[in-house]
Scaffold this active site. Sequence first.
Site, short mmCIF file in Angstrom:
data_model
loop_
_atom_site.label_atom_id
_atom_site.label_comp_id
_atom_site.label_asym_id
_atom_site.label_seq_id
_atom_site.Cartn_x
_atom_site.Cartn_y
_atom_site.Cartn_z
N GLY A 207 0.79 -1.24 0.00
CA GLY A 207 0.00 0.00 0.00
C GLY A 207 0.81 1.27 0.00
O GLY A 207 0.26 2.36 0.13
N HIS A 425 -11.69 -0.17 31.79
CA HIS A 425 -10.50 -0.65 31.08
C HIS A 425 -9.86 0.49 30.27
O HIS A 425 -8.66 0.76 30.39
CB HIS A 425 -10.91 -1.80 30.16
CG HIS A 425 -9.79 -2.43 29.40
ND1 HIS A 425 -9.31 -3.68 29.68
CD2 HIS A 425 -9.06 -1.98 28.35
CE1 HIS A 425 -8.34 -3.97 28.85
NE2 HIS A 425 -8.16 -2.94 28.02
N GLU A 426 -10.69 1.17 29.49
CA GLU A 426 -10.15 2.23 28.63
C GLU A 426 -9.62 3.40 29.45
O GLU A 426 -8.56 3.95 29.15
CB GLU A 426 -11.22 2.73 27.64
CG GLU A 426 -11.68 1.70 26.62
CD GLU A 426 -10.55 0.98 25.90
OE1 GLU A 426 -9.47 1.57 25.74
OE2 GLU A 426 -10.73 -0.19 25.54
P1 ADP Z 1 1.52 -1.24 -3.46
O1 ADP Z 1 1.73 -1.63 -4.88
O2 ADP Z 1 2.74 -0.68 -2.82
O3 ADP Z 1 0.88 -2.29 -2.61
P2 ADP Z 1 -0.32 0.59 -4.65
O4 ADP Z 1 0.58 1.31 -5.58
O5 ADP Z 1 -1.18 -0.46 -5.22
O6 ADP Z 1 0.51 -0.01 -3.45
O7 ADP Z 1 -1.19 1.68 -3.86
C1 ADP Z 1 -2.56 1.56 -3.69
C2 ADP Z 1 -3.22 2.91 -3.77
O8 ADP Z 1 -2.83 3.74 -2.67
C3 ADP Z 1 -2.85 3.71 -4.99
O9 ADP Z 1 -3.68 3.41 -6.06
C4 ADP Z 1 -3.02 5.13 -4.53
O10 ADP Z 1 -4.36 5.54 -4.64
C5 ADP Z 1 -2.68 5.07 -3.06
N1 ADP Z 1 -1.29 5.46 -2.83
C6 ADP Z 1 -0.32 4.68 -2.31
N2 ADP Z 1 0.83 5.36 -2.19
C7 ADP Z 1 0.61 6.60 -2.66
C8 ADP Z 1 1.43 7.77 -2.81
N3 ADP Z 1 2.70 7.77 -2.44
N4 ADP Z 1 0.85 8.87 -3.34
C9 ADP Z 1 -0.43 8.87 -3.70
N5 ADP Z 1 -1.25 7.81 -3.59
C10 ADP Z 1 -0.75 6.68 -3.07
#
Ligand code: ADP
Length: 656
Positions: A207, A425-426
């Site tokens: 991500g 707890h919290e």
């Molecule tokens: P990975 O391939 O590293 O798992 P992705 O490139 O598939 O991650 O990222 C998923 C989504 O998260 C992208 O389509 C985008 O919308 C968002 N995203 C992730 N990193 C960025 C970034 N650096 N800038 C803008 N959007 C991002």
Amino acid sequence: MKNNKFNKNKIKYFIYYAIAVAIIIFMVNDYIQNVKSEHIKYSEFIKYLNQNKIQEVQITRDKLVIQPKLAEGEKKKIMYTEPLPDQDLIKRLNDANVKYSGIPQQNSMIKNFIVTWVFPLMIFMFLGKILFSKLDKKMGGGVMSFGKNTAKIYAENETGVTFKDVAGQDEAKESLLEIVDFLHKPERFTKIGAKLPKGALLVGPPGTGKTLLAKAVAGEANVPFFSISGSSFVEMFVGMGASRVRDLFEQAQQKAPCIVFIDEIDAIGKSRDSSMGNNDEREQTLNQLLAEMDGFDSSKGVVMLAATNRPEVLDKALLRPGRFDRRVIVDRPDLKGREKILEVHAKGVTMSSKVDLNAIAKGTPGAVGSDLANIINESALRAVKNGREEVIQEDLEDAVEVVIAGKEKKDRIMSADEKKQVAFHEVGHALVAALLPNTDPVHKITIVPRTMGALGYTMQLPTEEKYLVNKKEMLDKITVMLGGRSAEEIKFNSISTGASNDIERATQTARSMVTIYGMTEKFDMMALESIQNKYLDGRPVQNCSQETSTMIDEETLKLIKKCHGKAISILDENKDLLNKIANRLLEKETLMGNEFMAMVKGEDIEIDEDCSKEEISKKEDICEKDFKEEKEFDNKEENSIGEAENNEEKNNLDKK
Ligand code: ADP
């Protein structure tokens, strides 16, 4: 993806299909002809004529088509015979009083041909076309090319993504800029004799934008982008994956210059000797990939990009010069990066001018790009749900919680007892956090259950981005984690299952102090564990003897006990405050950080308006009564109240 070879194959199979159809039509025509009309000899025809059994005759050059007279109820019947040079035929027909006619030869032949051949052929061709295109789609492009590339290769001629769309990954972008340059003007590199880069490996947690970056490289260089997932190479049958790799390279070279992106390359690129039990298929696929990478001529402009979040498992051969020799780290964004990512995604959404994205970035330490994109989208959904035309700060703050802890689950009915236990707890977490010096401030305490399993949580937010944590901070962190359970013990003298997640996290932190960070006297600076997959929050792997392992357990337990004792003593000393804040939380379900701190500091004037002293003492009486009941219950069965928690820690959340 279609290529010439595939098209040639398609034509070949279409011709086979047409020939088969022609044979079928011929046989069917022949059969119909035979069934429809009965062949008789000329002599028989004359005999029937003499017997006055013929109704009508059609005369063509090569056939006499005879329609006999029918007895009542008899079905229509046609007979035919070949004409003989019979001068008397017309006379005979006249004498027998038979109707006769001729058919224009040319016309009948054309009509016949159209009806029996052209028309059926057209229908079959049409059906064939539909059938082929359906199969085509079903088999992912390679109909009839059995064993060829049926893996999903996504091809985009223009990705439409540029470096502007990727925020907060400046170092990664800089490293990839060279590839863009090369794709733009390869001759600049070849002229001077420089070896061109063949591939780069994008490494980082899921991500963080690895796929996005790869697309941006293609977008910046204005070249086609092919992407395929590593896992789709690995098939049941040995040899299949290797043939797919061959196919992929063949196609890519036809489209050069282009970018080929292999996601999750670890699925095929795992080290060949590390795997338990050999996997022939994967090994063959990897060998083929290595061979192809060595084989292709990089001056043509095919650049391979691959992504992984487990670089440590990759086969060393893959990382050799001339293969994926460049490693581009795409790590979690820092505060500035997070703010930029939020800005990029906020561009497509109508935001109120008062929105403070920096505050949201501050509140999301550890979040990756996809989380942040999700937060913006969730906030927009919330704005629409509330009938607003623009996103306000509250939407964003709520979205952060939705993404981190799940949606509020208002329909979950907790019993009054459970709610009370969660509240104490919290507040236990929050109070310990507030009263210890080396902790992050409390941002929010809530006992509204969330869909991701938390019955309540305490959110702490760091005041600034931190890259180092010292020993005191780690110990205080563990104490805060154990504060929840400690509050339950103090208030109810009973314990519930709700602290399982706290216990797990506290133990992990304490253990890492012993084994990884060298924070105990006993082991000094000895590395006893190493983290296997850094980008996947992987668990550490121990590398020490059995005896040492036992000692590690003892040291960890010592730390935990020390922190537990501290949490108990803090809360015991502040029992009144604990009661007061917990009751307030029970009443309001959510307390914000400033309100909570005001109560801790005794500045909570407005609180007395809502909740008088009598009310508080009344509530406390009820609590005391419940506590007695619970004690009895506790004697029967321990660890039974609350919900077992197995959520992963994602933020500074102390969840119950
Ligand atoms: P990975 O391939 O590293 O798992 P992705 O490139 O598939 O991650 O990222 C998923 C989504 O998260 C992208 O389509 C985008 O919308 C968002 N995203 C992730 N990193 C960025 C970034 N650096 N800038 C803008 N959007 C991002």
